[in-house]
Scaffold this motif. Structure first.
Motif, PDB file in Angstrom:
ATOM      1  N   GLY A  95       0.697  -5.634   6.773  1.00  0.00           N
ATOM      2  CA  GLY A  95       1.918  -6.126   6.155  1.00  0.00           C
ATOM      3  C   GLY A  95       1.858  -6.201   4.645  1.00  0.00           C
ATOM      4  O   GLY A  95       2.636  -6.929   4.011  1.00  0.00           O
ATOM      5  N   GLU A  96       0.926  -5.455   4.038  1.00  0.00           N
ATOM      6  CA  GLU A  96       0.755  -5.467   2.586  1.00  0.00           C
ATOM      7  C   GLU A  96       1.134  -4.114   1.977  1.00  0.00           C
ATOM      8  O   GLU A  96       0.393  -3.542   1.177  1.00  0.00           O
ATOM      9  CB  GLU A  96      -0.702  -5.816   2.246  1.00  0.00           C
ATOM     10  CG  GLU A  96      -1.156  -7.169   2.731  1.00  0.00           C
ATOM     11  CD  GLU A  96      -0.563  -8.306   1.910  1.00  0.00           C
ATOM     12  OE1 GLU A  96      -0.147  -8.064   0.762  1.00  0.00           O
ATOM     13  OE2 GLU A  96      -0.514  -9.440   2.414  1.00  0.00           O
ATOM     14  N   SER A 125       5.629   2.870   5.611  1.00  0.00           N
ATOM     15  CA  SER A 125       5.534   1.410   5.566  1.00  0.00           C
ATOM     16  C   SER A 125       6.486   0.832   4.527  1.00  0.00           C
ATOM     17  O   SER A 125       7.140  -0.193   4.773  1.00  0.00           O
ATOM     18  CB  SER A 125       4.094   0.986   5.246  1.00  0.00           C
ATOM     19  OG  SER A 125       3.221   1.360   6.286  1.00  0.00           O
ATOM     20  N   VAL A 129       9.926  -1.644   5.330  1.00  0.00           N
ATOM     21  CA  VAL A 129      10.203  -2.993   4.813  1.00  0.00           C
ATOM     22  C   VAL A 129      11.327  -2.988   3.774  1.00  0.00           C
ATOM     23  O   VAL A 129      11.541  -3.969   3.068  1.00  0.00           O
ATOM     24  CB  VAL A 129       8.928  -3.630   4.210  1.00  0.00           C
ATOM     25  CG1 VAL A 129       7.878  -3.824   5.278  1.00  0.00           C
ATOM     26  CG2 VAL A 129       8.372  -2.799   3.061  1.00  0.00           C
TER      27      VAL A 129
END
Length: 275
Positions: A95-96, A125, A129
Motif C-alpha cells: 500500500g505504499e 498500483s 489508488v
C-alpha cells in the motif's frame, strides 16, 4: 559445521541460512547470520541482500527494506531486475505506491535502475489508488531518461486507459504521441479504443494523426480503425480528410464491395446534406 568438519562456509552457505532464518524466525534472525557473514569476511551477494529486503517487506518494515537497497548501491553490489521487483513490488503490495514512485524516480535519476525492469506494476498500483498524474510523471521520467526499456506496452496502455477513464482526452493525445514516438505502440484493440473515444469527442484529426505516427513505427490499422475515422470526419464535416482515408481504405482492400463503399461514403456526406 566449521568446528567439526573444519570447512569454512561460503556465501552460498550463508545465503541458505539467511533465507531459512527469514522464513522460520523472521528477518532479525536472518540479520544475525548476515552480520556473521561479514565477520567471517565473506562478502554478501545480491541474493543475500534480496532475501533480507524481501524479509523486511514481508514484515512491513519498509524503511529498513529501502535501506537495504541503498546499502547494495553503496557497497557496489548493484541492483538487479529481481532487486527492483522486490523493492518496488514490496512497497506497492504494502500500500505504499507513492513511496515506491518516489524511490523509483530517485534511482532512475541516479541511473541505477537496471535495464529490463518493467514499471508496469508501479503504474498499475498508482492508477489503482487514483494517482494517475503521478503515474504519468513516472512514465514521462522514464522517457526523459532514455530508459524506454523500462516501459512496456502494457504499462503505457494502463496509463492511457486511466487518462481516458478520467476524460482527459488532450492528455491521451499528448501521452500516446510521446509513447508512439519512442516506438512503444499499443496493440490494435487498444488503439481502436482510444481512436473511438477521440472520434466521438470530435477529435478525429488527432486520432488520425496518431494513426499515421504509429504507422511509421510499424503499426498496421484494420478496417475498424479506418471506418471509425471516416465516420468521425463525416460527423465533423471534414470531407476532404474523410475522403483521403476512404481512398486509403480502397487501396488497402478494406472495402469488400460497392455496397460497403456506399455506406461509408453516405456516412461521410450525411452532415453536408443535413446542412
Amino acid at each position: 559445521m566449521t568446528s567439526v568438519h573444519r570447512v569454512a562456509p561460503d556465501a552460498y552457505t550463508f545465503n541458505i541460512l539467511i533465507n531459512s532464518s527469514c522464513h522460520a524466525e523472521g528477518v532479525d534472525a536472518a540479520m544475525r547470520w548476515f552480520e556473521e557473514m561479514w565477520r567471517r569476511s565473506c562478502a554478501p551477494t545480491g541474493v543475500s541482500f534480496n532475501t533480507l529486503m524481501r524479509g523486511f517487506f514481508r514484515e512491513r518494515r519498509y524503511k529498513e527494506g529501502i535501506k537495504v537497497a541503498h546499502e547494495m548501491l553503496q557497497l557496489g553490489v548493484g541492483l538487479s531486475v529481481a532487486s527492483m521487483e522486490i523493492l518496488i513490488g514490496g512497497l506497492c503490495h504494502g500500500g505504499e505506491a507513492l513511496k515506491a514512485a518516489e524511490v523509483f524516480a530517485e534511482f532512475l535519476v541516479d541511473a541505477v535502475v537496471p535495464e529490463g525492469f518493467d514499471c508496469l506494476g508501479l503504474v498499475e498500483s498508482l492508477c489503482h489508488v487514483g494517482e494517475v498524474d503521478r503515474a504519468v510523471e513516472v512514465v514521462e521520467l522514464v522517457l526523459e531518461r532514455n530508459m524506454v526499456c523500462c516501459l512496456s506496452v502494457p504499462a503505457g496502455v494502463t496509463v492511457l486507459e486511466c487518462l481516458l477513464k478520467a476524460g482527459k482526452l488532450d492528455a491521451v493525445c499528448q501521452f500516446m504521441g510521446r509513447m508512439v514516438g519512442e516506438g512503444i505502440v499499443p496493440d490494435i484493440i487498444s488503439c481502436n479504443c482510444f481512436s473511438e473515444a477521440l472520434c466521438e469527442a470530435g477529435m478525429t484529426s488527432d486520432a488520425n494523426r496518431l494513426r499515421i505516427l504509429a504507422k511509421e513505427k510499424g503499426f498496421v490499422a484494420d478496417g475498424v480503425t479506418y471506418t471509425m475515422l471516416v465516420q468521425g470526419f463525416g460527423r465533423e464535416g471534414r470531407m476532404k480528410e474523410g475522403e483521403a482515408v476512404l481512398d486509403e481504405m480502397l487501396d488497402l482492400g478494406f472495402i469488400e464491395n460497392i455496397a460497403a463503399y456506399n455506406r461509408l461514403s453516405d456516412s461521410l456526406h450525411m452532415r453536408r446534406s443535413l446542412q
